[in-house]
Scaffold this motif. Structure first.
Motif, short mmCIF file in Angstrom:
data_model
loop_
_atom_site.label_atom_id
_atom_site.label_comp_id
_atom_site.label_asym_id
_atom_site.label_seq_id
_atom_site.Cartn_x
_atom_site.Cartn_y
_atom_site.Cartn_z
N LEU A 12 -14.84 34.80 -7.40
CA LEU A 12 -14.14 34.87 -8.68
C LEU A 12 -14.78 33.81 -9.58
CD1 LEU A 12 -10.27 35.07 -9.15
CD2 LEU A 12 -11.76 33.88 -10.75
N ASP A 32 -7.33 44.85 -8.07
CA ASP A 32 -6.36 44.73 -6.97
C ASP A 32 -7.00 45.08 -5.64
OD1 ASP A 32 -4.46 43.99 -8.81
OD2 ASP A 32 -3.70 46.03 -9.07
N GLU A 87 -10.14 44.65 -4.60
CA GLU A 87 -10.95 43.55 -4.08
C GLU A 87 -10.09 42.39 -3.60
OE1 GLU A 87 -12.88 44.23 -8.05
OE2 GLU A 87 -11.62 45.60 -6.93
N LYS A 88 -9.03 42.09 -4.35
CA LYS A 88 -8.20 40.93 -4.01
C LYS A 88 -7.58 41.03 -2.61
CE LYS A 88 -6.87 39.72 -8.76
NZ LYS A 88 -5.76 39.72 -9.73
N ILE A 106 -10.90 34.55 -1.31
CA ILE A 106 -11.41 34.40 -2.68
C ILE A 106 -12.07 33.03 -2.80
CG2 ILE A 106 -10.78 34.19 -5.12
CD1 ILE A 106 -8.50 36.18 -4.59
#
Length: 662
Positions: free
Chosen positions: A35, A395, A397-398, A403
């Protein structure tokens, strides 16, 4: 081994991000997310990760322009390694289709870009030849291509002093789908002069391989320039890869033809049993013609529709794609994953719906449906280790893994301050903010929800003597470029538009962004869109964003919360390290002009009317533009190539309109 060459070293929190990403890969973490806030140098971070983990790497981008930029950056960072480029090789592509409602058959039309075709062949060859290989690809890499085993089996090696006859070399070349030429060399051809054989591989434009024999022995292997025919260097060994990515040997081809014949018989019976004689005759004629071509020359128009049989696969089996050339241990980087992942997910259904009509009405055999991109489940199964990279991951990927954040910019700039103000009297407040920003020496971006509101606001600001431009979808290509340039120069005070994200604006002179009606939930006011729009003000040390809203929607709450979280991290880093944020300095390019004569006309304030220009002069300009477009495409500057292409369309349309008006 990968070797990164750069005058820069990781800064800010890049080093920490690199360590975490590498550690996760070494600990066999399958999926993770980088991110990275806008402008934090995510590409440089990924380059360091590639060097450290030393795996073959596929970098997946959602369009050619982004892929081209990443390719050039990585090629510069890894000059001693193989950095390859794999995108769709069509400059123009009209797929084969059948429109049932109007009984219209549309034949496939395509212009293949030879330069990109060369790069695609270079990518497949490099993946089989080297481990220190990075391939930057668009989502076209999940479409079916030939089997890597067949491709590798048709590859052959020639060594200095090897015992082999001229006849055997020629046979190996023809088996690998090279065509014998009698005059000039083109990619995928060879030329024979006595005991000298010149070969131009499909992945080369100018460097050919010259093999010189003495009876049944190779006495010399050289790399030569086909324009000067001077030898560049002597070689001890050379690998000759096939001339096409769709290759098969004779035994496999015979079996493939038998399978196609069998399927054709079944399909004719199906149509006859269902009282569809037209469709039965249509599929019989088309397929038998293709079979004859395959028997005679080993290929046919639309050969990709028989890829399942040529690969000896069964119905609905997964096609071979570029991912199969990567081997068993590789890394995938999915750039701008919030856009790329949904694009990959949607490709299978779009492709199948078009082909189904061709199959149902006798234009193609059902096996043509297996010439397709991977479906999303198949794509997921082929992910060995993946890094999703985005400033606003989706959403999907999360939920996939840990992260890793990269918030600090090398310029130490902060995310902008975000303020919320009521919609009531928002226009009066906009005027005050524009006035204040002008006095500070910067520019303003204003985004509205509707075309009418953008037009009305632009007109109102002009009445108040502000220098304002309205950016919308009907603005022509050259005019759009010039508007952005004039904004940077200060000839415009502000820019008004609906979806300013689409314009790819990267303007350090913009210190303020005003988002009107921010509480109207939808695509343009979603959490992701708001974060991306707010990020446009992160190029300037005085960045500030004002959202006009009467209620705090979930999107606003989350976007503001995320921006403030990142800003606090950045402020704390600067406080501890004594670093000072500085506005990015980005040179302002010259206006795009076609020739000195046109520049003179523009400087006098006159608009060029191409329809009234003498034909000879007009043709000269259009010819110049086409050459510039092709030159930009060859240099992989697709953004510029598309700008020139759009300008060409506009000028030609203006000429046509002028003819009709006469």
């Amino acid at each position: 081994m990968f070797k990164l060459v750069s005058p820069f070293t990781p800064s800010g929190d890049q080093e920490e991000a690199i360590e975490k990403l590498v550690s996760n890969i070494n600990n066999d973490v399958k999926e993770q997310i980088l991110l990275g806030a806008t402008g934090t140098g995510k590409t440089f971070t990924i380059a360091n990760v590639i060097e450290r983990v030393n795996k073959k790497t596929l970098v997946l981008a959602h369009n050619k322009t982004l892929a081209g930029q990443l390719y050039m950056e990585l090629k510069e960072l890894f000059p001693e390694n193989r950095v390859e480029y794999f995108i769709s090789y069509y400059d123009y592509y009209q797929p084969e289709a059948y429109v049932v409602s109007s009984d219209t058959y549309i034949e496939k039309e395509a212009d293949i870009n030879a330069e990109i075709d060369k790069l695609r062949n270079s990518a497949t060859a490099s993946l089989l030849e080297r481990d220190d290989c990075i391939v930057v690809a668009s989502v076209s890499c999940i479409y079916g291509i030939g089997s890597p085993d067949s491709y590798e089996n048709q590859m052959f090696v020639i060594r200095h002093h090897e015992k082999i006859t001229r006849k055997d070399v020629i046979r190996k070349l023809t088996d690998a789908f090279y065509v014998r030429s009698k005059t000039d060399l083109e990619r995928g051809t060879f030329l024979v002069k006595g005991d000298i054989i010149d070969i131009l591989p499909p992945y080369s434009s100018l460097e050919a391989i010259r093999i010189e024999l003495d009876f049944d022995e190779v006495i010399s292997i050289k790399e030569i320039n086909i324009e000067s025919y001077h030898a560049n260097k002597e070689l001890e060994i050379v690998s000759i890869y096939p001339a096409t990515q769709f290759v098969t040997d004779k035994n496999t081809l015979d079996e493939s033809l038998r399978r196609i014949e069998e399927e054709l018989t079944e399909r004719i019976k199906y149509f006859n049993d269902n009282n569809m004689p037209l469709e039965a005759e249509r599929i019989k004629e088309r397929t038998r013609y293709d079979l004859e071509m395959l028997r005679e020359i080993g290929t046919c128009s639309g050969i990709e529709n028989y890829s399942r049989h040529l690969a000896l696969k069964g119905p609905n089996e997964t096609p071979y794609t570029l991912l199969d050339y990567l081997g068993d241990d590789y890394l995938i980087i999915i750039d701008e994953s919030h856009v790329t992942v949904p694009q990959v997910r949607g490709m299978f259904n779009g492709d199948r719906s078009r082909k189904q009509a061709l199959v149902d009405y006798g234009f193609r055999l059902p096996s043509a449906l297996d010439n397709r991109p991977l479906n999303f489940k198949e794509f997921e199964e082929r992910l060995k280790q993946v890094i999703y990279m985005s400033a606003t991951p989706g959403d999907y990927e999360k939920m996939r893994g840990p992260i890793v954040e990269q918030i600090i910019r090398p310029s130490f700039l902060l995310d902008p301050i975000v303020k919320i103000r009521p919609c009531k009297n928002q226009i009066d407040d906009v005027v005050r903010e524009v006035d204040k920003t002008i006095k500070d020496g910067y520019r303003t971006l204003i985004t509205t929800l509707t075309i009418k509101m953008s037009e009305d606001l632009s007109a109102y600001l002009k009445k108040l003597n502000y220098k304002v431009a309205y950016l919308h979808s009907e603005i022509k290509a050259l005019e759009r470029l010039e508007i952005i340039r004039k904004l940077r120069l200060g000839e415009y005070d502000c820019l008004v538009g609906i979806n300013l994200l689409r314009e790819g604006l990267d303007i350090p002179e913009v210190s303020k962004i005003l988002i009107l009606d921010a509480d109207k939930e939808g695509f343009l006011r979603s959490e992701r869109s708001l974060i991306q729009t707010i990020g446009r003000a992160a190029r300037n040390e005085h960045g500030e964003v004002i959202l006009y809203a009467d209620q705090m929607t979930d999107s606003i709450i989350n976007a503001v919360k995320e921006t403030e979280r990142r800003r606090k991290i950045q402020e704390e880093y600067n406080r501890i390290n004594g670093t000072i944020p500085k506005t990015i300095i980005k040179p302002i390019g010259d206006a795009f002009v076609l020739s000195k004569e046109l520049k003179d006309i523009e400087e006098k304030g006159n608009r060029i009317d191409y329809s009234k220009m003498p034909k000879k002069e007009r043709d000269k300009i259009l010819d110049h533009m086409e050459k510039e477009m092709l030159k930009a495409a060859k240099n992989l500057d697709f953004e510029r190539a598309m700008e020139i292409r759009d300008a060409l369309f506009e000028i030609r349309q203006e000429i046509e309109d002028g003819k009709h008006n006469k």
